[in-house]
Motif scaffolding. Structure first.
Motif, PDB file in Angstrom:
ATOM      1  N   VAL A  39      -5.614   5.132  50.026  1.00 38.18           N
ATOM      2  CA  VAL A  39      -4.438   4.693  49.265  1.00 38.18           C
ATOM      3  C   VAL A  39      -3.793   5.889  48.575  1.00 38.18           C
ATOM      4  O   VAL A  39      -2.568   6.029  48.547  1.00 38.18           O
ATOM      5  CB  VAL A  39      -4.824   3.602  48.242  1.00 38.18           C
ATOM      6  N   TYR A 126      -0.597  -0.401  40.670  1.00 42.09           N
ATOM      7  CA  TYR A 126      -1.526  -1.421  41.181  1.00 42.09           C
ATOM      8  C   TYR A 126      -0.775  -2.456  42.017  1.00 42.09           C
ATOM      9  O   TYR A 126      -1.202  -2.802  43.125  1.00 42.09           O
ATOM     10  CB  TYR A 126      -2.261  -2.108  40.028  1.00 42.09           C
ATOM     11  N   ASP A 127       0.334  -2.947  41.484  1.00 39.27           N
ATOM     12  CA  ASP A 127       1.087  -3.994  42.189  1.00 39.27           C
ATOM     13  C   ASP A 127       1.489  -3.549  43.588  1.00 39.27           C
ATOM     14  O   ASP A 127       1.391  -4.314  44.546  1.00 39.27           O
ATOM     15  CB  ASP A 127       2.352  -4.335  41.383  1.00 39.27           C
ATOM     16  N   MET A 128       1.910  -2.304  43.706  1.00 37.07           N
ATOM     17  CA  MET A 128       2.433  -1.841  44.988  1.00 37.07           C
ATOM     18  C   MET A 128       1.328  -1.515  45.985  1.00 37.07           C
ATOM     19  O   MET A 128       1.598  -1.434  47.187  1.00 37.07           O
ATOM     20  CB  MET A 128       3.357  -0.651  44.756  1.00 37.07           C
ATOM     21  N   CYS A 129       0.129  -1.304  45.497  1.00 41.60           N
ATOM     22  CA  CYS A 129      -0.974  -0.922  46.380  1.00 41.60           C
ATOM     23  C   CYS A 129      -1.987  -2.048  46.594  1.00 41.60           C
ATOM     24  O   CYS A 129      -2.881  -1.917  47.427  1.00 41.60           O
ATOM     25  CB  CYS A 129      -1.693   0.289  45.802  1.00 41.60           C
ATOM     26  N   LYS A 130      -1.854  -3.146  45.856  1.00 45.16           N
ATOM     27  CA  LYS A 130      -2.908  -4.169  45.901  1.00 45.16           C
ATOM     28  C   LYS A 130      -2.998  -4.850  47.261  1.00 45.16           C
ATOM     29  O   LYS A 130      -4.046  -5.405  47.603  1.00 45.16           O
ATOM     30  CB  LYS A 130      -2.713  -5.202  44.791  1.00 45.16           C
ATOM     31  N   GLY A 131      -1.924  -4.811  48.034  1.00 41.80           N
ATOM     32  CA  GLY A 131      -1.990  -5.366  49.382  1.00 41.80           C
ATOM     33  C   GLY A 131      -2.951  -4.577  50.263  1.00 41.80           C
ATOM     34  O   GLY A 131      -3.566  -5.123  51.184  1.00 41.80           O
ATOM     35  N   SER A 132      -3.109  -3.297  49.964  1.00 41.97           N
ATOM     36  CA  SER A 132      -4.017  -2.446  50.743  1.00 41.97           C
ATOM     37  C   SER A 132      -5.420  -2.401  50.152  1.00 41.97           C
ATOM     38  O   SER A 132      -6.402  -2.246  50.867  1.00 41.97           O
ATOM     39  CB  SER A 132      -3.478  -1.005  50.789  1.00 41.97           C
ATOM     40  N   LYS A 134      -7.493  -4.187  46.816  1.00 40.64           N
ATOM     41  CA  LYS A 134      -7.535  -4.974  45.569  1.00 40.64           C
ATOM     42  C   LYS A 134      -8.487  -4.385  44.530  1.00 40.64           C
ATOM     43  O   LYS A 134      -8.488  -4.799  43.384  1.00 40.64           O
ATOM     44  CB  LYS A 134      -7.961  -6.416  45.879  1.00 40.64           C
TER      45      LYS A 134
END
Lengths: 160, 160, 160, 160, 160, 160
Positions: A39, A126-132, A134
């Motif tokens: 990430v 966090y919001d933008m990376c949480k799809g990759s 959690k």
């Protein structure tokens, strides 16, 4: 020990600062966002290719610093005169360091504005990376520096 | 690796969830507030004597969860159906653990609402105690649990 | 001719849409920002070098679309399911075209959300360039397209 | 050419104005709402009969000027000391001219507050008339006048 | 008689206070919440046992005072320097008296901030008790005291 | 007696309504604004001459109903489908009666939205008239009617 956000009866108040002088106040707060190498590399690439994660997080942090009085119940509404959010990527440690500096010519300090700006910038990463991933976590939101007002300069010691 | 908050040209977007079904979504996030024994004891006393620090922080967290779409730029405005904030004091470790649980019957998850609620509750504890101890820090804001939607249940492993 | 935002006595109301069915609604609105060649070129460079003017404006537009019920007095609070803001630079005409598309599965249309998103994105471009050129103007904020609900598809004719 | 909303690394910032003196600032911005004769006549009648379109739009503009720091990401929160919104109906040209004037004793200019007030007043007129005519457009949002601060008086030339 | 929130043409304006001096302003407003003995007793118990109704209402009042410019259309955004909300329970009269005091070093008075704080604290008490008793009513929201500015001290007479 | 806004430990929560069905909810609340004959007459004239006091108050009430989740800490964010504010002038009794009716197809009632709308409309009347008469008071904010949901119809008895 007493908390100054309560009156003598233990009731929450917005502390009276009307008798204080306006002086130049500065505060810098920081936060860390811990993530996997994958990430972290993707964020680094995003700035130069498709999708600027940190550009979005920076704006979120600046705008959140302005919203501090709506979020922190007993904070004073302040006229912020400068807000900046910076990021430093530390690939070895697997993290991004967020720093938010706020400045205002005001009657009370701007620590909460800096802390809120740093926290919301980190939450936005966090919001933008949480799809990759959690499992990303945000750590060590802390005040680094404070200047102005009666209590003088505060500088967090390294390693504290 | 791709970030789903960007379109094919790398432009930030609010992702289209109009085609998704509404299902019951739950998310729990946590944060830790680290402080000296002295401040920790004062907070414990505050609940039963003068000035309920955690009562103020709890409300701040609940209200902040509702403000998430104003703070996190690409988040969707959601109809939250339940928000709760809990605290656990760990005197041995010198910290207060914050947990925020959000539930909604919605088209997309409520992780950011839970993360924001936990973060702002922790920031509010900092605000109320910073007069006594500026070195308090907030750590380990993280998602503990998530349920609902296609991706199913996520549960953070202990120690992760 | 009657305005449907007033009742029979001429009093402003938020129109009752509780009896309507939820259907998928889409709206696209546009705005133009007119500026000198010098500023236009600087914006184009900004995206690839120092300072991404359009990246900031895009986020401002997306966030403003979410704030529509706070701004437009008689508009309904809606659960937006998708917001996107795009820019097209037309150097020959000395302008940037802003397009904002909003989508929601809702009881009433999302035209105002698209119009507000386009307008605030354009205002943000103005804000960032006004130090260089105060004479920049914003023009032709208009609805391009609308779909969903009883009134069916609306498509603005070219040149209208 | 440089944009002053970015630092030397091209990162968006809220520019530091803490070193500036407070002076009286005034700004007037305008917008035009173009519509059919039928709608224009209905608005004129509305003020004296049933449903005061411009009264609603005026309030929306005044309230939006106050919300400027929530909308324009890098703008400063300012203590507005006066806001007025005026309308002039030009039946021959098929348009309503909106003018918004803002005044504040502040460290930085109030152009964005005037521009935002004019834009939202115009958007509100659109909202109230769109049921009758979706093709209404908003044009020529521009700064007419600015006074106060180092850069002195700016007056837009007629026809510019 | 003239209303000073309208200009000579009867148009609503935010009155120009830019020419006024900043002086220390104080205002205290009150509200009463009338309820059955059963609910009143439950609230009294809540403070010492499970669920602090008045603690929640106090925070709601303080935060609402800060939101006054978002709620009262023609009010000025002010830098509040102190907000306090107090409650007095009068079991004999079957009511809780709310008092909200606001202080600011500003160009215009803070009456509306005090009135809004008292009203929202009272509404929050209603919200928390309405499950038990829908017939609770809020009465006598009024200005008790005002100081600062040209018009001098205002003190409401007892029984007025 | 228990308050349903607290959990078993007495901690404030936003009550979980995710398991409830959406039904059509209606609520009407009222408030009274008491004033001198002189001010009452001036307001009556204002609607037909210079300065429409009640027109401004009506919009303030509608917009405030939409802001309820920002003001009432434990209230749910709801998609309001209809808001109307009406006024009745009672010269004999020296008062204006405010009524606010809210409707939504939702999982929980809209009483607080109606109460908040009525209260803020009344506060806005106060704001516009306080320059003429500081002793104006707001009384009897109360729920008149409620429909929808399990608890069925509530209608306040006359004289209650």
């Amino acid at each position: 020990m007493n908390f100054n956000h309560f009156d003598d009866h233990g009731n929450a108040i917005m502390v009276d600062v009307s008798g204080k002088q306006e002086t130049l106040r500065t505060a810098t707060a920081a936060a860390e966002v811990h993530m996997s190498d994958k990430v972290l590399a993707a964020i680094q690439n995003s700035a130069i290719a498709k999708g600027d994660v940190l550009g979005v997080a920076r704006l979120a942090g600046i705008m959140a610093a302005k919203r501090t009085p709506d979020l922190i119940p007993l904070s004073h509404p302040l006229s912020l005169h400068s807000v900046a959010v910076e990021f430093e990527q530390d690939s070895a440690a697997g993290k991004i360091e967020v720093q938010c500096t706020v400045r205002a010519f005001e009657r009370t300090g701007v620590e909460m504005e800096a802390m809120t700006g740093a926290a919301v910038a980190a939450l936005t990463i966090y919001d933008m990376c949480k799809g990759s991933d959690k499992s990303i976590s945000i750590g060590d939101i802390r005040l680094l520096y404070k200047e102005g007002g009666k209590s003088g300069v505060y500088r967090r010691e390294v390693g504290q």
